[in-house]
Design a protein around this motif. Structure first.
Motif, mmCIF file in Angstrom:
data_model
loop_
_atom_site.group_PDB
_atom_site.id
_atom_site.type_symbol
_atom_site.label_atom_id
_atom_site.label_comp_id
_atom_site.label_asym_id
_atom_site.label_seq_id
_atom_site.Cartn_x
_atom_site.Cartn_y
_atom_site.Cartn_z
ATOM 1 N N GLU A 20 33.977 23.752 -8.816
ATOM 2 C CA GLU A 20 34.038 24.988 -7.992
ATOM 3 C C GLU A 20 33.782 24.521 -6.752
ATOM 4 O O GLU A 20 34.714 24.974 -5.737
ATOM 5 N N ARG A 21 33.032 23.747 -6.468
ATOM 6 C CA ARG A 21 32.798 23.132 -4.930
ATOM 7 C C ARG A 21 34.126 22.411 -4.509
ATOM 8 O O ARG A 21 34.350 22.584 -3.461
ATOM 9 N N ALA A 56 36.508 25.072 -3.396
ATOM 10 C CA ALA A 56 35.990 25.667 -2.265
ATOM 11 C C ALA A 56 36.276 24.991 -0.899
ATOM 12 O O ALA A 56 36.875 25.085 0.023
ATOM 13 N N VAL A 57 36.192 23.473 -1.154
ATOM 14 C CA VAL A 57 36.196 22.701 -0.116
ATOM 15 C C VAL A 57 37.896 22.617 0.262
ATOM 16 O O VAL A 57 38.422 22.432 1.296
ATOM 17 N N CYS A 79 29.144 16.103 1.640
ATOM 18 C CA CYS A 79 29.049 16.631 0.484
ATOM 19 C C CYS A 79 29.637 15.627 -0.701
ATOM 20 O O CYS A 79 28.960 15.823 -1.626
ATOM 21 N N GLU A 102 30.230 31.493 5.346
ATOM 22 C CA GLU A 102 30.693 30.423 3.751
ATOM 23 C C GLU A 102 29.727 29.328 3.980
ATOM 24 O O GLU A 102 29.460 28.964 3.030
ATOM 25 N N LYS A 103 29.518 28.777 5.010
ATOM 26 C CA LYS A 103 28.883 27.556 4.984
ATOM 27 C C LYS A 103 27.193 27.921 4.784
ATOM 28 O O LYS A 103 26.511 27.292 3.859
ATOM 29 N N GLU A 142 27.109 28.394 1.148
ATOM 30 C CA GLU A 142 27.139 26.835 0.402
ATOM 31 C C GLU A 142 25.837 26.526 0.271
ATOM 32 O O GLU A 142 25.412 25.828 -0.609
ATOM 33 N N ARG A 174 23.650 28.170 -2.226
ATOM 34 C CA ARG A 174 24.314 27.689 -3.334
ATOM 35 C C ARG A 174 23.466 26.367 -3.637
ATOM 36 O O ARG A 174 23.176 25.973 -4.777
ATOM 37 N N VAL A 175 23.520 25.311 -2.752
ATOM 38 C CA VAL A 175 23.071 24.005 -2.936
ATOM 39 C C VAL A 175 21.456 24.220 -3.262
ATOM 40 O O VAL A 175 20.985 23.392 -4.192
#
Length: 683
Positions: free
Chosen positions: A305-306, A309-310, A363, A576-577, A580, A583-584
Motif C-alpha cells: 500500500e505504501r 501511495a508513493v 522511506c 497526506e504527509k 503517512e 500511519r508509520v
C-alpha cells in the motif's frame, strides 16, 4: 457340582457296571449295586466296598468301569481279600483314571504283584492324592517294594501315603529313602509298626536331609534309637519351618510384585502426562508461528500500500510539474519583472524536488529496516524452537539414563540373589558330603576305634576348610556389594552435574535473547525520534514557503489565484504527509505490541522451563528413594547372610555333638555292651 450334574453320572456308572457284567457273563454283586444306590441317594462321589470279597471277574469289571469318564473322587477297598490277579487288574484300570483322588487298600495282602502294580500306578496316574496301604506286607518282597519305590520317586501328585504294618525292613527303608530323595511333592508319610531298625532310620534321616517337602512323619514302633528319632523330628521341624517361610516369601513376593506394578503404572501415567504437556507446547509454538506468518503477510500488504501511495504521489508531482511548465509558457511574455519570480520559483521547485527525493530515500531505508527486523524476528523464533527441541532431547536422555540406572540396580540385585542361591547350594552339598562321611563311619563300625577317630578328624578338617572357603566367598560378595554402591553414587553425582550444566546453558540463552530484544526496542525508539525530527523539519520548510508565497502575492496581483491553487495543493500534500507519518507511528506501535507479546511468550517459556526443572527434581528424588530402598534390601540380604552363618555354626555344633555320640556308641559296642531291642506291638 450340583445335583443335576452328578446324579446322571452315578447312574451311568451303575449302568456301565451292569452292562459290563452282562458282557463278561458275570453276575453283578448285590452289595456293589446297593452301595451305588446308597451313594446316589446320599449325593456323594465315594465308592465304599470295604469288607466285601471281590472276585477276579468283579475286579476286571470294576477296572473297565474306572476307565470310563465317571466322577468318583474316593474309592475304599479295605479288607476285601483281593487276590494277586484281581488286585493287578483293578489297579491297571486306575492307570488312566482322572477323577479318583483317594484310594484305600487297607488289609488286602497285596504281595509282590500288587506292589509292582502299585508302582506302575504311581508312575502313570496324575490325580491320586492319598493312598492307604496299611496291613499289606509290601516290605516282605524286596524287589517288588523297590519297584513300588521307583514309582513313588517318579510320582508328582501324591501328598499322603500310609504304609503302616507292612513289614518294611532296613532294605525297604533304604529303597524308600532313595525314592524320597527324588520326590518333592509328598507331605505326609506314615511308617508306624514296621521293622526299619537303626540302618533304615539312618537312611531315612539322610533322605530327609535332602527332601524338603515332608512335614509329617510317623515312625513309632520301628526299633529306631531315640537319637535318630530326635534327628528325624528335627529335620521334619526344619521342613515345616521351611514350608512356612516359603509360603511367607511367596506372599511377600506377590505383594512386592503388586507394589512394583503400581509404581510402574504411576510412572507410566507421569510419562504420559509429560508427553501431553510437550504436545501442548508444540501446538502453542505452531500457533505462534502461524500468527507470526499472518503478521508478516499483513506487513507485506502494508508495504505494498505504501508503494502504491508513493507512486500516486510521483504521478501527482509529474502532473503539477507539467501544469507549471504550461503556466510558464503562457506567462513567458509577462516581462522581465516576472523572470526573477520565475527563477525563484524554479529554485523553490528544485529544493522541493530534492526534499521529496530525500523523503523517498528515507522511506526506502525504513522499509529495509522493517524487513531486516522481520527477518531477525523469524530467526529468533527459529532459535527458540531449536532450544525447545534441545530441551526435550535432554529430558529424554536424562529419563533414559535414569531407566538404565534402574536396570543396573535390578541386575545387581538379581546377581546377588543368584550368588546367595549358589552359596546355599554349596552349603547343602557340603552337608551331603558330611553326611556321606558319617555313613561311611557307620558302615565301618566293626573296624578299629583309632581308624574311626582318624577319619572323623579328617572330615572335620575338610568341613572347616569348606567353611573357610564359604567365608571367603561371603567376603567377596560384600566387596562386590560395596563396589556396586560406589558405582551408583558416582553415577548419581554425574547425573546431578549434567543437570547443573543444562540449567546454566538455559539461563545464558535466556539472557542473550533478552539482550537482543532490548537492543531491538532501542533501535525502534531511535527510528521514531528520527521520523519525528524529519516531520518537524518538513513543517518548518512548509511554513517558510507559505511566507514566501504571501510576499510574492503582494508583488504579483495577477498571479494570486494560481498561487492560491498551488498553496491548496501544497496543504493537501502536507495533510497526506501527516497521515503517512501517523500511519508509520501506528505501525511502529503495533510492532512494539508484538514485541511485548513475544516477551510475554518468552516469560511463559521460562515458566515451562521452571516446571520441567521441578519435574526433574521430582524424578531425582524418586531415584534417590529407589536407591534408599535398594540399600535397605541389601542390608536385609546381609542380615540373611548373618543368619545363614549362625545356622552353619549351629550345624557344626550339632555335627560335633553327633560325632561325640557316635564315638561313645562305638566305644560301648567295642566293649561289648548289649543294644536294646524294641518289640513291635501287634494290632
Amino acid at each position: 457340582m450340583k445335583r443335576r450334574e452328578w446324579l446322571p453320572r452315578m447312574e451311568d456308572f451303575r449302568r456301565t457296571y451292569l452292562r459290563l457284567c452282562k458282557e463278561k457273563g458275570v453276575e453283578p454283586q448285590e452289595s456293589i449295586v446297593a452301595q451305588l444306590q446308597e451313594s446316589r441317594a446320599a449325593q456323594g462321589f465315594r465308592l465304599d466296598l470295604s469288607g466285601q470279597s471281590l472276585s477276579v471277574d468283579t475286579c476286571s469289571v470294576l477296572a473297565r468301569a474306572f476307565q470310563k469318564d465317571i466322577i468318583l473322587t474316593e474309592v475304599s477297598l479295605s479288607d476285601c481279600m483281593l487276590s494277586q490277579e484281581g488286585a493287578k487288574v483293578l489297579l491297571t484300570g486306575l492307570f488312566g483314571n482322572t477323577t479318583v483322588k483317594i484310594l484305600d487298600l487297607k488289609g488286602n495282602n497285596l504281595r509282590s504283584a500288587g506292589a509292582e502294580a502299585l508302582g506302575t500306578l504311581l508312575a502313570r496316574n496324575k490325580t491320586l492324592r492319598r493312598l492307604v496301604l496299611e496291613w499289606n506286607a509290601l516290605g516282605v518282597w524286596d524287589e517288588a517294594f523297590s519297584l513300588f519305590c521307583e514309582g513313588l520317586a517318579s510320582n508328582s501328585v501324591l501328598t499322603q501315603l500310609d504304609l503302616r504294618n507292612n513289614q518294611i525292613n532296613h532294605h525297604g527303608a533304604s529303597a524308600l529313602a532313595m525314592a524320597l530323595k527324588h520326590n518333592t511333592i509328598l507331605e505326609v508319610l506314615d511308617l508306624r509298626w514296621n521293622n526299619i531298625g537303626l540302618l533304615g532310620g539312618r537312611s531315612l534321616l539322610e533322605a530327609l536331609q535332602k527332601n524338603k517337602s515332608i512335614v509329617q512323619l510317623e515312625m513309632a514302633g520301628n526299633n529306631i534309637p531315640s537319637d535318630t528319632l530326635r534327628a528325624l523330628e528335627q529335620t521334619i521341624g526344619h521342613n515345616s519351618d521351611r514350608q512356612s517361610t516359603l509360603r511367607e516369601s511367596r506372599s511377600r513376593t506377590q505383594l512386592l510384585s503388586m507394589e512394583i506394578q503400581t509404581l510402574r503404572d504411576k510412572k507410566g501415567h507421569q510419562f504420559r502426562s509429560l508427553m501431553e504437556t510437550i504436545d501442548r507446547q508444540r501446538e502453542e509454538i505452531g500457533h505462534s508461528t502461524r500468527s507470526t506468518s499472518i503478521q508478516l503477510g499483513q506487513l507485506q500488504e502494508a508495504l505494498n500500500e505504501r508503494k502504491s501511495a508513493v507512486n500516486s504521489l510521483t504521478a501527482k508531482l509529474q502532473m503539477t510539474e507539467a501544469a507549471l511548465a504550461l503556466s510558464e509558457q503562457k506567462n513567458h511574455n509577462m516581462g522581465e519583472l516576472l523572470t526573477r519570480v520565475k527563477a525563484e520559483k524554479e529554485e523553490q521547485r528544485e529544493r522541493h524536488s530534492r526534499e521529496r527525493m530525500k523523503e523517498q530515500e528515507d522511506c526506502a531505508l525504513r522499509e529495509g529496516k522493517l524487513l531486516r527486523e522481520i527477518q531477525n524476528l523469524t530467526e529468533t523464533n527459529i532459535q527458540l524452537r531449536n532450544q525447545v527441541e534441545e530441551m526435550e532431547c535432554r529430558c529424554k536422555s536424562q529419563q533414559h539414563q535414569i531407566f538404565e540406572l534402574k536396570q543396573e540396580l535390578t541386575n545387581s540385585t538379581a546377581e546377588l540373589k543368584l550368588r546367595l542361591a549358589q552359596a546355599e547350594d554349596r552349603l547343602e552339598k557340603e552337608k551331603r558330603r558330611s553326611k556321606q562321611a558319617l555313613e561311611d563311619m557307620d558302615s565301618l563300625r566293626q573296624k578299629e576305634v583309632e581308624h574311626v577317630n582318624h577319619h572323623l578328624e579328617e572330615s572335620e578338617r575338610a568341613l572347616q576348610e569348606r567353611i573357610f572357603k564359604l567365608e571367603g566367598q561371603r567376603i567377596q560378595l560384600e566387596e562386590e556389594l560395596s563396589k556396586a554402591k560406589a558405582a551408583c553414587v558416582t553415577e548419581r553425582a554425574q547425573a546431578e552435574e549434567e543437570l547443573g550444566r543444562v540449567r546454566a546453558q538455559v539461563r545464558l540463552e535466556e539472557q542473550e535473547n533478552l539482550s537482543s530484544l532490548e537492543e531491538k526496542l532501542r533501535s525502534t525508539r531511535s527510528s521514531l525520534q528520527e521520523v519525528q525530527l524529519h516531520c518537524s523539519q518538513q513543517k518548518q520548510t512548509i511554513s517558510e514557503l507559505q511566507g514566501k508565497t504571501s510576499h510574492q502575492s503582494a508583488e504579483m496581483d495577477g498571479l494570486r489565484r494560481r498561487i492560491q491553487e498551488l498553496q491548496q495543493e501544497l496543504s493537501g500534500k502536507d495533510q497526506e504527509k501527516v497521515a503517512e507519518v501517523s500511519r508509520v507511528r501506528v505501525e511502529l506501535q503495533e510492532q512494539i505490541g508484538h514485541l511485548q507479546a513475544e516477551r510475554t511468550a518468552q516469560g511463559g517459556l521460562k515458566e515451562k522451563i521452571s516446571a520441567l526443572e521441578r519435574e526433574i527434581k521430582v524424578l531425582s528424588s524418586n531415584h534417590r528413594e529407589a536407591l534408599l530402598d535398594k540399600e535397605s534390601e541389601m542390608s536385609s540380604m546381609l542380615e540373611k547372610l548373618r543368619l545363614k552363618e549362625a545356622e552353619i555354626q549351629r550345624m557344626r555344633e550339632d555335627e560335633a555333638n553327633r560325632a561325640s555320640y557316635l564315638q561313645s556308641a562305638i566305644l560301648t559296642y567295642v566293649q561289648g555292651s548289649p543294644l536294646g531291642q524294641y518289640s513291635s506291638p501287634k494290632k
